[in-house]
Scaffold this active site. Sequence first.
Site, PDB file in Angstrom:
ATOM      1  N   CYS A 335       0.791  -1.233   0.000  1.00  0.00           N
ATOM      2  CA  CYS A 335       0.000   0.000   0.000  1.00  0.00           C
ATOM      3  C   CYS A 335       0.826   1.288   0.000  1.00  0.00           C
ATOM      4  O   CYS A 335       0.454   2.236  -0.706  1.00  0.00           O
ATOM      5  CB  CYS A 335      -1.028   0.001   1.131  1.00  0.00           C
ATOM      6  SG  CYS A 335      -0.554  -0.801   2.647  1.00  0.00           S
ATOM      7  N   ARG A 364       7.793 -10.777   5.434  1.00  0.00           N
ATOM      8  CA  ARG A 364       7.614 -10.530   6.878  1.00  0.00           C
ATOM      9  C   ARG A 364       8.330 -11.633   7.636  1.00  0.00           C
ATOM     10  O   ARG A 364       8.194 -12.813   7.296  1.00  0.00           O
ATOM     11  CB  ARG A 364       6.131 -10.500   7.247  1.00  0.00           C
ATOM     12  CG  ARG A 364       5.385  -9.375   6.524  1.00  0.00           C
ATOM     13  CD  ARG A 364       3.912  -9.358   6.826  1.00  0.00           C
ATOM     14  NE  ARG A 364       3.204  -8.515   5.881  1.00  0.00           N
ATOM     15  CZ  ARG A 364       1.889  -8.440   5.771  1.00  0.00           C
ATOM     16  NH1 ARG A 364       1.127  -9.171   6.566  1.00  0.00           N
ATOM     17  NH2 ARG A 364       1.323  -7.649   4.877  1.00  0.00           N
ATOM     18  N   GLN A 382       0.641 -11.085  -2.527  1.00  0.00           N
ATOM     19  CA  GLN A 382      -0.739 -10.664  -2.279  1.00  0.00           C
ATOM     20  C   GLN A 382      -1.404 -10.235  -3.587  1.00  0.00           C
ATOM     21  O   GLN A 382      -0.769  -9.611  -4.436  1.00  0.00           O
ATOM     22  CB  GLN A 382      -0.761  -9.486  -1.301  1.00  0.00           C
ATOM     23  CG  GLN A 382      -0.290  -9.831   0.100  1.00  0.00           C
ATOM     24  CD  GLN A 382      -0.334  -8.607   1.001  1.00  0.00           C
ATOM     25  OE1 GLN A 382       0.230  -7.570   0.689  1.00  0.00           O
ATOM     26  NE2 GLN A 382      -1.003  -8.732   2.132  1.00  0.00           N
ATOM     27  N   ASP A 384      -3.086  -7.798  -4.332  1.00  0.00           N
ATOM     28  CA  ASP A 384      -3.391  -6.528  -3.704  1.00  0.00           C
ATOM     29  C   ASP A 384      -3.993  -5.544  -4.698  1.00  0.00           C
ATOM     30  O   ASP A 384      -3.617  -5.519  -5.872  1.00  0.00           O
ATOM     31  CB  ASP A 384      -2.096  -5.928  -3.145  1.00  0.00           C
ATOM     32  CG  ASP A 384      -2.235  -5.510  -1.697  1.00  0.00           C
ATOM     33  OD1 ASP A 384      -3.381  -5.354  -1.248  1.00  0.00           O
ATOM     34  OD2 ASP A 384      -1.208  -5.353  -1.026  1.00  0.00           O
ATOM     35  N   HIS A 386      -5.610  -1.236  -4.502  1.00  0.00           N
ATOM     36  CA  HIS A 386      -5.986  -0.076  -3.693  1.00  0.00           C
ATOM     37  C   HIS A 386      -6.806   0.867  -4.556  1.00  0.00           C
ATOM     38  O   HIS A 386      -6.411   1.214  -5.671  1.00  0.00           O
ATOM     39  CB  HIS A 386      -4.739   0.608  -3.138  1.00  0.00           C
ATOM     40  CG  HIS A 386      -3.978  -0.286  -2.212  1.00  0.00           C
ATOM     41  ND1 HIS A 386      -2.944  -1.092  -2.649  1.00  0.00           N
ATOM     42  CD2 HIS A 386      -4.142  -0.555  -0.898  1.00  0.00           C
ATOM     43  CE1 HIS A 386      -2.482  -1.803  -1.629  1.00  0.00           C
ATOM     44  NE2 HIS A 386      -3.198  -1.496  -0.554  1.00  0.00           N
ATOM     45  N   LYS A 470     -12.086  -3.237   8.737  1.00  0.00           N
ATOM     46  CA  LYS A 470     -12.097  -4.084   7.547  1.00  0.00           C
ATOM     47  C   LYS A 470     -13.267  -5.058   7.584  1.00  0.00           C
ATOM     48  O   LYS A 470     -13.878  -5.291   8.630  1.00  0.00           O
ATOM     49  CB  LYS A 470     -10.775  -4.852   7.422  1.00  0.00           C
ATOM     50  CG  LYS A 470     -10.389  -5.643   8.657  1.00  0.00           C
ATOM     51  CD  LYS A 470      -9.013  -6.295   8.504  1.00  0.00           C
ATOM     52  CE  LYS A 470      -8.658  -7.072   9.764  1.00  0.00           C
ATOM     53  NZ  LYS A 470      -7.519  -7.976   9.566  1.00  0.00           N
ATOM     54  N   HIS A 516      -8.413  -0.819   0.661  1.00  0.00           N
ATOM     55  CA  HIS A 516      -7.459  -1.906   0.454  1.00  0.00           C
ATOM     56  C   HIS A 516      -8.282  -3.179   0.226  1.00  0.00           C
ATOM     57  O   HIS A 516      -9.244  -3.424   0.958  1.00  0.00           O
ATOM     58  CB  HIS A 516      -6.585  -2.145   1.689  1.00  0.00           C
ATOM     59  CG  HIS A 516      -5.892  -0.932   2.214  1.00  0.00           C
ATOM     60  ND1 HIS A 516      -4.519  -0.808   2.257  1.00  0.00           N
ATOM     61  CD2 HIS A 516      -6.369   0.220   2.772  1.00  0.00           C
ATOM     62  CE1 HIS A 516      -4.184   0.340   2.802  1.00  0.00           C
ATOM     63  NE2 HIS A 516      -5.293   0.981   3.128  1.00  0.00           N
TER      64      HIS A 516
END
Length: 648
Positions: A335, A364, A382, A384, A386, A470, A516
């Site tokens: 992000c 991570r 991910q 992902d 946005h 979320k 997100h």
Amino acid sequence: MIKITLPDGSVKEFASGTTPHEVALSISEGLARNVISASFNGTTIETATPLTTDGSLVLYTWNDVEGKKAFWHSTSHVMAQALEEKFPGIKLTIGPAIENGFYYDVDFGEHKFGEADFKEIENRILEIAKEKHEFKMRSATKAEALELYKDNEYKTELITNLEDGTITFCDHATFTDLCRGGHIPNTGIIKAMKILSVAGAYWRGDEKNKQLTRVYGISFPKQKDLTEYLLLLEEAKRRDHRKLGKELELFHFSQRVGQGLPLWLPKGAALRDRLEQFLKKAQKKMGYEQVVTPHIGQKELYETSGHYAKYGADSFQPIHTPAEGEEFLLKPMNCPHHCEIFNAKPWSYKDLPKRYAEFGTVYRYEQSGELHGLTRVRGFTQDDAHIFCTPDQLDTEFKKVIDLVLYVFGSLGFENFTAQVSVRDLNNPDKYIGNVENWEKAEQAIINAARDKGLNYVIESGEAAFYGPKLDFMVKDALGRSWQLGTIQVDYNLPERFDLTYKGSDDKLHRPVMIHRAPFGSMERFIAILLEHTAGNFPLWLMPEQVIILSLSEKYENYAKKVLNLLENDEIRALVDNRNETIGKKIREAEVQKYPFMLIIGEEEEKNGTVSVRKHGDDGKSNITMKIEDFISFIHEEVSKTVRSLEV
């Protein structure tokens, strides 16, 4: 008299000192027989706890999550007693209930504990259970508690962090344990139990502390329930994605590469690519633009986003370059990068929403003891995206993302799910960034969207991300296990921290709202769960190979190649097995590899331009002969049945 409010909103009056069991008895004898735990004004209590003030009472049976928690936590006490009897001098630490069963962390000292001891401990637990000992809570001073555990540094550490006047013990039979409460009435309710496994566990999860032995167990009020659970465990072992991933040659882990860093083999890479292309096609239809960002970023980027303050100490450490003072981090989130893409040029309200999508790999640092196949890794990708939109567009955009998530679930066979609105913990405001007003707007927007879309949802306090609330989708797999898959978040905070703006119709600068979203969550975890849900029998459109052609002998090799070419020309994934092996062996191996369809060809098939079709899992008695063109049409029809249509 005191007033007790029940879950249905009714209010009843009782004499002060009435217990939850007596309240249950006033409702029905059947309820009183089945109630094993309770909560009063949100605090878990025993069914024998006297109620002395007005308040709200909830009664729990075995069928309730909280009832199971009390049942399993109580059994952990009994197991601790049995362990202490057999191994004098051991040091007990904590024994909580978990999602399925319980564990107790034990310092066994010089004693050795393993599978050979399981049966003896199980038998002793059931002996204690039959004696129907009551679980009784009592208060103790800090000094008394410290004296009792003066030889147990683990309990002493726990007590040191407690306030005097808040310390309680639970007694049953000859056993006492430091405990906050939440127990069943007596041990007699425990009718069946099993020690499941042992594992190493660091005290308080810190690798710097001593490693303890974690003893896992589960218990039930009926032997039948235990038998069914153990059968379910066996099925879970058969479906274990690590086992299936190896058998189907999808992925591999190498110690030389590093723990938690999966290597995708050709079949697994092809599977991932099909999932990516499936979602990219849907995203393109919904107006997303594909972007690509680096695997690293300057430390300052993640300080601005707040990720470094939140996760930096427990993540991969900064990468130092030859330039003095220059530090980079492995990307923990996509992000911040997408915020900088939005910041690359000025925007008008007429340009919004902007929807940026990326299959971005992030890193991570998970502790080695927490790594588990593909479900817990150190590097993962991910799906992902946005969305940067105006406040007026938020509701429509959020609902469109819900539609996309439901499309993904439906096309992959995840039909049983609930939605969870994850909001702040109002008692711990320091866990979150941003102002209260924006949090309230974001939370309400999610609740409104979930309600308007007719989702079956619950609200969970304290489960929000640090930058925003979320909507999480909790999916049940074929074995009834619940997984969090797919998430959508509303964020007013990162646009503020990155100073994102657009020019409104009033010619002034305004902040966009950021959504997100990740329908898969991560490719690794999603594929692991999909593997276990389907036992490797993916939907036909997703299978690495949809068809395997088995020739009865090498004589039919040319015909096999002709069939293969016809299938591939119609975009059906197939391969030929023309080895000099018996047809029986070829079929057995094709079954293990889970090819959906086997086409068996020999003299008759070559002569007539047909194939003999055998479906995976069939015994062969239902084989049918088809013209090749008819089989091609059949495959396309089967694929179309499993991929949902996407409305935009």
